[in-house]
Write an enzyme that holds these catalytic residues in place. Structure first.
Site, short mmCIF file in Angstrom:
data_model
loop_
_atom_site.label_atom_id
_atom_site.label_comp_id
_atom_site.label_asym_id
_atom_site.label_seq_id
_atom_site.Cartn_x
_atom_site.Cartn_y
_atom_site.Cartn_z
N VAL A 207 0.86 -1.19 0.00
CA VAL A 207 0.00 0.00 0.00
C VAL A 207 0.89 1.23 0.00
CG1 VAL A 207 -1.85 1.25 1.18
CG2 VAL A 207 -1.70 -1.24 1.40
N HIS A 208 0.73 2.11 -1.00
CA HIS A 208 1.54 3.33 -0.99
C HIS A 208 0.88 4.50 -1.69
CE1 HIS A 208 2.46 2.25 -5.16
NE2 HIS A 208 2.89 3.49 -5.31
N ARG A 209 -0.18 4.30 -2.46
CA ARG A 209 -0.74 5.40 -3.26
C ARG A 209 -1.40 6.44 -2.37
NH1 ARG A 209 -0.53 5.26 -9.15
NH2 ARG A 209 0.20 3.18 -9.69
#
Length: 369
Positions: A207-209
């Site tokens: 998860v990074h957006r």
């Protein structure tokens, strides 16, 4: 202007992977490449280890730009790339993907009348609220050479009025990288043993957006949804610095039994974890594709994806993180599924095609279309 010189701008992990295979192919053509690292991914685990594993040379220029708002970061990168271009005076500037580094490189070159080549052109999520969508659209429309990975991407460019002579459908350079590094990852990576994992008996999540990390309700839904899955099957979560900071700022704890948080991993370890996972849950465009390359079902934690062919082929499903139950149900429902077989992303020679086309446009000798 120099002869046969390309300035390549990279800044984020997926770009290091793509540049790794294209840079190797460029060496064979006789083109001189000057590598610029903006510094967008600055953590040693996000940058240095990738350069080492992928065989990329030490960057000729490191701009040291990281952090800050989109405007601040992009402006500083633009300023730095402009200085390099004025010094090197290349024939072309080469960029990858859809990050702020991509847009900054393209804008700097366009202002100095240096033609831009864009690898991974034509992708569209049709969500202009995503900074990545803005970056990729603007980069495509400043580019003279557009390397589209798929027929769908090529169609998007045609509908936007980009002349067909500028567009080359070459396949996906990340598929080249997956083919090249998968065997090495199996031989060299010890990550399964290090984490005590059995092949096919865990979920890998990333998860990074900003659309997830910067919205507390979405991030909470993802963490709580993955926590529910982890009660049944271990979930491995390599934690991006942006996500770690967002969790801290929002007071969200990641401490459920079975949910294993680890530091960002090198490329070989990620390839090994992707290949042997029961399922991948991610908001990353690159990780979606890599799951497909290794025949692993994927759940995309977003409202849409630019890789629509993966949805159509049944390898991927969207799970907008509206609540924890939706995330957990999507993961459970995708476990054990498989999509249609086919060759969605070329034949593994995309990097060679990119290098040869660039070399021809640079006027370098000894290259073919």
């Amino acid at each position: 202007m120099g002869t046969g010189t390309i300035v390549t701008v990279v800044g984020a992990r997926p770009q290091f992977v793509k540049a790794g295979v294209v840079s190797r192919a460029l060496v064979e053509t006789g083109v001189r490449e000057v590598l610029v690292h903006t510094g967008q991914h600055f953590d040693a685990n996000m940058s240095d280890v990738f350069f080492h594993e992928l065989g990329l040379p030490v960057p000729d220029h490191h701009l040291g730009v990281s952090g800050g708002s989109h405007g601040v970061q992009t402006a500083r990168m633009l300023e730095g790339v402009e200085r390099v271009l004025q010094e090197v005076r290349p024939d072309w500037l080469l960029v990858y993907g859809d990050t702020n580094s991509t847009l900054a490189g393209a804008l700097a070159a366009a202002k100095l009348h240096v033609p831009v080549a864009h690898v991974e052109a034509g992708l569209r999520s049709f969500n202009r609220r995503m900074p990545e969508e803005v970056n990729r659209v603007l980069t495509d429309h400043t580019s003279e050479l557009l390397f589209a990975p798929t027929e769908v991407a090529e169609g998007h460019l045609a509908r936007e009025g980009i002349p067909a002579g500028r567009v080359h459908r070459v396949g996906d350079v990340m598929y080249d990288a997956a083919l090249h590094f998968a065997e090495r990852a199996e031989r060299e990576s010890t990550v399964l043993g290090d984490l005590g994992l059995e092949p096919g008996r865990y979920v890998l999540a990333t998860v990074h957006r900003a659309e997830n990390t910067d919205h507390p309700a979405r991030l909470r839904a993802i963490v709580e949804g993955l926590s529910r899955v982890a009660a049944e099957l271990p979930v491995i979560l390599p934690l991006h610095p942006r996500t770690r900071g967002a969790l801290r700022d929002q007071g969200l704890a990641v401490d459920a039994p079975g949910l294993r948080v680890v530091e960002p991993l090198g490329y070989l370890d990620m390839v090994r974890l992707e290949r042997d996972a029961a399922l991948v849950a991610t908001d990353s465009g690159g990780v979606q594709k890599e799951a497909y390359f290794f025949g692993v079902p994927c759940v995309t934690l977003r409202d849409e994806t630019e890789w629509v062919e993966l949805l159509e082929a049944g390898w991927n499903r969207l799970a907008p993180p509206t609540d924890a139950g939706a995330v957990a149900d999507a993961v459970r429902g995708a476990l054990g599924t498989r999509g249609r077989t086919g060759q969605l992303y070329g034949d593994g020679t995309a990097a060679v095609k990119v290098a040869h086309i660039l070399a021809r446009f640079c006027g370098a000798a000894g290259c073919a279309e």
